[in-house]
Design a protein around this motif. Structure first.
Motif, PDB file in Angstrom:
ATOM      1  N   ALA A 132      33.219 -24.731  -8.596  1.00 58.34           N
ATOM      2  CA  ALA A 132      32.746 -25.078  -7.258  1.00 58.34           C
ATOM      3  C   ALA A 132      33.273 -26.432  -6.796  1.00 58.34           C
ATOM      4  N   ASP A 133      33.146 -27.458  -7.639  1.00 57.17           N
ATOM      5  CA  ASP A 133      33.425 -28.820  -7.186  1.00 57.17           C
ATOM      6  C   ASP A 133      34.871 -29.258  -7.400  1.00 57.17           C
ATOM      7  N   THR A 134      35.519 -28.781  -8.467  1.00 62.52           N
ATOM      8  CA  THR A 134      36.908 -29.164  -8.715  1.00 62.52           C
ATOM      9  C   THR A 134      37.883 -28.195  -8.061  1.00 62.52           C
ATOM     10  N   ILE A 176      30.816 -20.311  -5.336  1.00 56.63           N
ATOM     11  CA  ILE A 176      30.010 -19.842  -6.454  1.00 56.63           C
ATOM     12  C   ILE A 176      28.750 -20.691  -6.525  1.00 56.63           C
ATOM     13  N   VAL A 177      27.641 -20.083  -6.893  1.00 56.16           N
ATOM     14  CA  VAL A 177      26.413 -20.855  -7.095  1.00 56.16           C
ATOM     15  C   VAL A 177      26.624 -21.716  -8.333  1.00 56.16           C
ATOM     16  N   LYS A 178      26.540 -23.023  -8.169  1.00 58.11           N
ATOM     17  CA  LYS A 178      26.958 -23.915  -9.246  1.00 58.11           C
ATOM     18  C   LYS A 178      25.810 -24.493 -10.058  1.00 58.11           C
ATOM     19  N   ASN A 197       9.964 -21.607 -16.325  1.00 58.03           N
ATOM     20  CA  ASN A 197      10.588 -20.337 -15.926  1.00 58.03           C
ATOM     21  C   ASN A 197      11.049 -20.319 -14.474  1.00 58.03           C
ATOM     22  N   LEU A 198      11.208 -21.486 -13.859  1.00 54.11           N
ATOM     23  CA  LEU A 198      11.618 -21.561 -12.464  1.00 54.11           C
ATOM     24  C   LEU A 198      13.137 -21.429 -12.360  1.00 54.11           C
ATOM     25  N   VAL A 199      13.598 -20.496 -11.516  1.00 56.58           N
ATOM     26  CA  VAL A 199      15.036 -20.255 -11.346  1.00 56.58           C
ATOM     27  C   VAL A 199      15.340 -20.057  -9.865  1.00 56.58           C
ATOM     28  N   ASN A 200      16.646 -19.983  -9.554  1.00 56.81           N
ATOM     29  CA  ASN A 200      17.052 -19.686  -8.178  1.00 56.81           C
ATOM     30  C   ASN A 200      17.587 -18.263  -8.072  1.00 56.81           C
ATOM     31  N   GLU A 201      18.205 -17.951  -6.946  1.00 56.74           N
ATOM     32  CA  GLU A 201      18.665 -16.587  -6.682  1.00 56.74           C
ATOM     33  C   GLU A 201      19.762 -16.134  -7.640  1.00 56.74           C
ATOM     34  N   HIS A 239      20.273 -26.734  -4.113  1.00 57.43           N
ATOM     35  CA  HIS A 239      20.938 -25.658  -4.852  1.00 57.43           C
ATOM     36  C   HIS A 239      20.050 -24.425  -5.023  1.00 57.43           C
ATOM     37  N   THR A 240      19.325 -24.099  -3.998  1.00 58.83           N
ATOM     38  CA  THR A 240      18.565 -22.851  -4.034  1.00 58.83           C
ATOM     39  C   THR A 240      18.303 -22.362  -2.620  1.00 58.83           C
ATOM     40  N   LYS A 241      18.460 -21.057  -2.432  1.00 61.31           N
ATOM     41  CA  LYS A 241      18.059 -20.431  -1.177  1.00 61.31           C
ATOM     42  C   LYS A 241      16.636 -19.906  -1.277  1.00 61.31           C
ATOM     43  N   LYS A 242      16.293 -19.444  -2.487  1.00 62.78           N
ATOM     44  CA  LYS A 242      14.940 -18.957  -2.726  1.00 62.78           C
ATOM     45  C   LYS A 242      14.608 -19.126  -4.197  1.00 62.78           C
TER      46      LYS A 242
END
Length: 584
Positions: free
Chosen positions: A478-480, A485-487, A568-572, A508-511
């Protein structure tokens, strides 16, 4: 003596020039020398000698240039050998031999065999789109010619025996060869590719081999890939629970702690003993970018952050300089680190015996030899040996990154791994993981892979390394490389207090989701008293609403604070949230 410098600095250049003129009038060929090092044990080191010393060195260089006389560098060959200066000022017989050889090489111009720096070998990958520096050793004042990509360049060997040429940047591709010739000897390096080169460094979790990682068999079976090349720097003796013999101790002092190695193509055999994190990282890059990937691994088990920082930086940093003093009893150093080093060097007869955990040692033995070799960036997995002192590490890591960026001469991307989870004896790890998160804002062009969800309850070396390597690769892509991509998983952004709740927002999260579809775990809340209590956490979109009937006026919130986190917290993208707290 540097003590005289404040009084006589204004006359120094003129006096030196007159001395040179006097010798030249008698027909002498004049060479002048940079001073040998003065080390931290010198009684006046911090009170002026350290700073005056470097001022004098600069003026000696100026005198040599303006007087057009030869300059012999007696400093560089010995600056990485404090063991040869028992009183911090005068060299031992071995040190004097190095001085004599340095002077003899410069003035004799006696034939020396053509040497190419060890980082250059068959099967290597050179960094694309950046100038390509190639260097080595030879006979002073002789000419070395290098032919590469249908271009020939030459270099006159300097007085210290070194030579270097630089070729223009090239796009990815290959196969190439390089021919070296000094008129007496010709050497050729073949099977060279141009692509992306990454340094994989740190301590044992980076050194952890692919064959020992979770479900590695299928990866190893498919590891035959000539588009991935490996440069694996392995130590001559592990820092295990053992005493080293005299031969190991001697080589360690001589900065020969790494075995000679060369570039190899990725095969089942070579990949299986390479860094698991490094290999998974490189394999994902190669698949996504479709260009050759070169990976350099120099990680050492148990190594400290300070061992990877250059000596000059440590000496001149008001916080870090005290790491150099009385190391075996230094409270800045973790007890385990000191005791393990003491065991390894127990048989040493030299009271100044060195160890890879000592400040600057791994920089001098593993970074300095390669820091002219252009790379795309660094991935880093270290911290276990510095987690006992969070505040000190917050000075160490930025200093190390700056040290390396200065060495390479550019703002290299630096992508690091947040410490994972372990249950026993790791009481500081919640604080340390949060500190690593906050360092993202202090270190430009940095990124962090969260790994608390793949820890091992009773093992400091969790085996799930694919997740670690591929999460680091996401940041690089993503950065380089500007890939879509979700990074990252959710990173704490801010809080807002609404009535008796704290609303936490994330980057870094939509949901937000939970990895197991159960309520959010390991969220705690506190009032002004900072006594944390378990909290109810409700996900609403990309924010977390946190409350507790035991905290009427909440001010603080934290997540994943247990040393062995079951958060247990995560993103999409199912990437885990980092440990966080809104405390400063």
């Amino acid at each position: 003596d540097p003590r005289n410098w404040p009084r006589y600095r204004d006359e120094f250049n003129q006096d030196y020039k007159e001395l040179i003129d006097t010798f030249e009038e008698k027909g002498a060929e004049v060479w002048i020398c940079k001073m040998t090092p003065i080390f931290h044990q010198h009684p006046r080191f911090k009170s002026g000698t350290r700073d005056w010393f470097w001022q004098i060195q600069k003026e000696i260089e100026r005198v040599a240039e303006t007087s057009e006389v030869g300059l012999i560098d007696l400093h560089t060959p010995l600056y990485s050998r404090p063991d040869l200066f028992p009183d911090a000022l005068h060299p031992t017989a071995e040190g004097a031999t190095i001085l004599a050889n340095t002077v003899y090489t410069a003035i004799s111009k006696e034939y020396a065999e053509l040497q190419i720096a060890p980082i250059f070998s068959d099967n290597m990958v050179l960094q694309r789109n950046k100038p390509i520096a190639i260097w080595g050793k030879g006979t002073p004042n002789s000419e070395v010619t290098i032919t590469f990509n249908n271009t020939t360049k030459s270099s006159i060997v300097l007085a210290d025996g070194s030579w270097e040429v630089t070729f223009p940047a090239m796009p990815s591709g290959g196969i190439h060869s390089i021919i070296f010739d000094d008129g007496a000897t010709s050497k050729t390096i073949t099977n060279i590719l141009i692509g992306e080169v990454w340094l994989c460094s740190g301590q044992s979790n980076m050194a952890f081999q692919l064959k020992d990682s979770h479900k590695a068999l299928a990866t190893i079976e498919n590891a035959d890939n000539n588009q991935i090349r490996l440069y694996d720097m392995k130590e001559i003796a592990a820092t295990n629970n053992i005493e080293w013999d005299e031969a190991i101790l001697r080589k360690t002092n001589q900065l020969k702690y790494y075995k000679p190695t060369s570039w190899v193509e990725s095969t089942k055999e070579s990949a299986s003993i390479f860094s698991a994190v490094g290999y998974y990282f490189g394999a994902m890059l190669q698949k996504e970018l479709g260009v050759p990937i070169g990976l350099i691994n120099n990680a050492i088990g148990g190594s400290t952050t300070e061992s990877w920082i250059d000596r000059h930086t440590i000496e001149h940093n008001p916080v870090l300089v005290d790491l150099l003093y009385n190391w075996s009893k230094n409270d800045f150093i973790d007890n385990w680190v000191r005791s393990r080093a003491a065991l390894n060097i127990k048989q040493a007869k030299d009271p100044h015996q060195r160890h890879p955990y000592h400040p600057a040692y791994l920089y001098e033995s593993a970074i300095a030899p390669i820091n002219n070799f252009n790379i795309a960036g660094v991935i880093w997995y270290q911290g276990e040996s510095n987690a006992h002192n969070v505040e000190h590490h917050e000075v160490l890591l930025p200093a190390m990154v700056e040290s390396w960026r200065k060495a390479w001469g550019e703002q290299l991307p630096f992508y690091y791994t947040q410490l994972s989870s372990m249950k026993y004896g790791r009481e500081t790890w919640g604080h340390f993981r949060d500190s690593q998160r906050r360092l993202l804002d202090k270190i430009p062009l940095s990124a962090m892979a969260v790994t608390s969800d793949v820890g091992a309850e009773n093992d400091v070396h969790p085996s799930q390394k694919r997740e670690v390597g591929e999460r680091l690769a996401r940041w690089a892509l993503a950065d380089t490389y500007n890939r879509d991509i979700v990074k990252s998983g959710p990173l704490f952004d801010n809080i807002k207090i609404v009535d008796n709740k704290i609303v936490v927002t994330f980057r870094h999260t939509k949901k937000l989701y939970t990895s197991d579809n159960k309520p959010v775990r390991e969220v705690e809340i506190a009032g002004r008293d900072k006594i944390y209590r378990p909290a109810n956490a409700i996900i609403i979109g990309n924010s977390l609403h946190v409350s507790s009937n035991k905290v009427a006026q909440p001010q603080y919130v934290r997540y994943g604070w247990n040393s062995f986190s079951e958060g247990n917290l995560v993103n999409e993208a199912s990437l885990p949230a980092s440990t966080f707290s809104n405390e400063n």
